[in-house]
Design an enzyme around this catalytic site. Structure first.
Site, mmCIF file in Angstrom:
data_model
loop_
_atom_site.group_PDB
_atom_site.id
_atom_site.type_symbol
_atom_site.label_atom_id
_atom_site.label_comp_id
_atom_site.label_asym_id
_atom_site.label_seq_id
_atom_site.Cartn_x
_atom_site.Cartn_y
_atom_site.Cartn_z
ATOM 1 N N PHE A 198 11.725 -0.477 8.163
ATOM 2 C CA PHE A 198 11.824 -2.249 8.003
ATOM 3 C C PHE A 198 12.916 -2.568 7.461
ATOM 4 C CE2 PHE A 198 11.528 -2.262 3.414
ATOM 5 C CZ PHE A 198 11.607 -0.971 3.123
ATOM 6 N N ALA B 66 0.792 -1.289 0.158
ATOM 7 C CA ALA B 66 0.063 0.105 -0.108
ATOM 8 C C ALA B 66 0.988 1.373 -0.107
ATOM 9 C CB ALA B 66 -1.063 -0.022 1.319
ATOM 10 N N ASP C 6 12.567 -2.796 -7.793
ATOM 11 C CA ASP C 6 13.176 -3.877 -7.045
ATOM 12 C C ASP C 6 14.416 -3.069 -6.312
ATOM 13 O OD1 ASP C 6 13.602 -6.545 -6.161
ATOM 14 O OD2 ASP C 6 15.464 -6.605 -7.462
ATOM 15 N N TYR D 36 16.464 -3.365 6.730
ATOM 16 C CA TYR D 36 17.896 -3.262 7.205
ATOM 17 C C TYR D 36 17.805 -1.606 7.759
ATOM 18 C CZ TYR D 36 18.905 -7.412 4.741
ATOM 19 O OH TYR D 36 19.105 -8.644 4.154
HETATM 20 P P1 IMP Z 1 11.695 -5.050 -2.454
HETATM 21 O O1 IMP Z 1 12.347 -4.392 -3.533
HETATM 22 O O2 IMP Z 1 10.433 -4.475 -1.829
HETATM 23 O O3 IMP Z 1 11.592 -6.692 -3.037
HETATM 24 O O4 IMP Z 1 12.714 -4.922 -1.260
HETATM 25 C C1 IMP Z 1 13.946 -5.909 -1.202
HETATM 26 C C2 IMP Z 1 14.511 -5.900 0.230
HETATM 27 O O5 IMP Z 1 15.604 -4.799 0.458
HETATM 28 C C3 IMP Z 1 13.601 -5.630 1.423
HETATM 29 O O6 IMP Z 1 12.833 -6.945 1.915
HETATM 30 C C4 IMP Z 1 14.558 -5.281 2.453
HETATM 31 O O7 IMP Z 1 15.138 -6.245 3.082
HETATM 32 C C5 IMP Z 1 15.511 -4.356 1.584
HETATM 33 N N1 IMP Z 1 15.356 -2.870 1.462
HETATM 34 C C6 IMP Z 1 14.703 -2.283 0.279
HETATM 35 N N2 IMP Z 1 14.673 -1.002 0.654
HETATM 36 C C7 IMP Z 1 14.983 -0.910 1.878
HETATM 37 C C8 IMP Z 1 14.671 0.210 2.782
HETATM 38 O O8 IMP Z 1 14.272 1.433 2.329
HETATM 39 N N3 IMP Z 1 14.877 -0.036 4.131
HETATM 40 C C9 IMP Z 1 15.421 -1.344 4.600
HETATM 41 N N4 IMP Z 1 15.427 -2.251 3.770
HETATM 42 C C10 IMP Z 1 15.092 -2.050 2.531
#
Ligand code: IMP
Length: 186
Positions: free
Chosen positions: A146, A10, A67, A148
């Site tokens: 969330f 969302a 991604d 890292y």
């Molecule tokens: P996705 O692109 O939403 O699949 O995110 C991939 C993964 O990268 C997430 O599950 C987090 O572990 C990490 N990640 C991506 N962007 C962030 C952020 O802004 N803060 C913290 N972790 C992130």
């Protein structure tokens, strides 16, 4: 014009809608796409394009996907595209594994990266990237965010991504910057 956002998140939907004001942004589910696209690419751009193309093909509408992940210099860019799947567990386990793998490592340089892809039914494709530079802390700081966030000390903010407001984070974050770059391209 209608654009499908290949996400069920969302927050991402809201951000996409803000950037693409003037377009009707609908979620993949709203456009009738309920599948899951496997992220088999070796770069953020490949994965974003894989998702955007799949949803575009299935719905016949322009599709937007992103991604992102964390790249740590001393780990040769890991966890990178495997950020979400790093430990095989959830966010907490991923952070614990990152700290373990950096135990005793002095070079803490890292960056978050994000690629956003837009695929059109006529085959045109646009990609935009953004990065946020920083360091991996020795222990978690802050309770917000969330993934890292609590381990990432932002160069620009001087605090961890979990110690700041969403607004401040978005102003310097990889996602914020990729969205800004996309806006310029559009
Ligand atoms: P996705 O692109 O939403 O699949 O995110 C991939 C993964 O990268 C997430 O599950 C987090 O572990 C990490 N990640 C991506 N962007 C962030 C952020 O802004 N803060 C913290 N972790 C992130």
């Amino acid at each position: 014009m209608k654009i499908v956002a290949a996400t069920g998140n969302a927050n991402k939907l809201r951000e996409f809608r803000e950037i693409l004001a003037g377009y009707e942004v609908v979620s993949a589910a709203e456009a009738g796409f309920h599948g899951d696209v496997e992220e088999t690419g070796s770069t953020f751009a490949e994965n974003a394009l894989l998702k955007a193309r799949a949803v575009c093909k299935a719905t016949g509408l322009p599709a937007l996907a992103d991604d992102s992940g964390l790249c740590v210099d001393a780990l040769n860019g890991a966890p990178g595209v495997y950020s979400a799947r790093y430990s095989g567990g959830g966010d907490r386990e991923n952070r614990a594994l990152l700290l373990k793998n950096l135990n005793g490592v002095e070079n803490r340089r890292a960056h978050f990266a994000c690629c956003i892809a837009l695929a059109f039914p006529d085959g045109r494709e646009i990609t935009a990237e953004g990065r946020a530079e920083g360091k991996i802390l020795h222990e978690e700081r802050g309770t917000g965010g969330f993934g890292y966030d609590s381990l990432f000390l932002s160069d620009e903010l001087g605090v961890s991504f979990a110690e700041t407001t969403e607004e401040q984070k978005n102003a310097v974050s990889h996602r914020g910057r990729a969205l800004g770059a996309l806006k310029k391209l559009l």
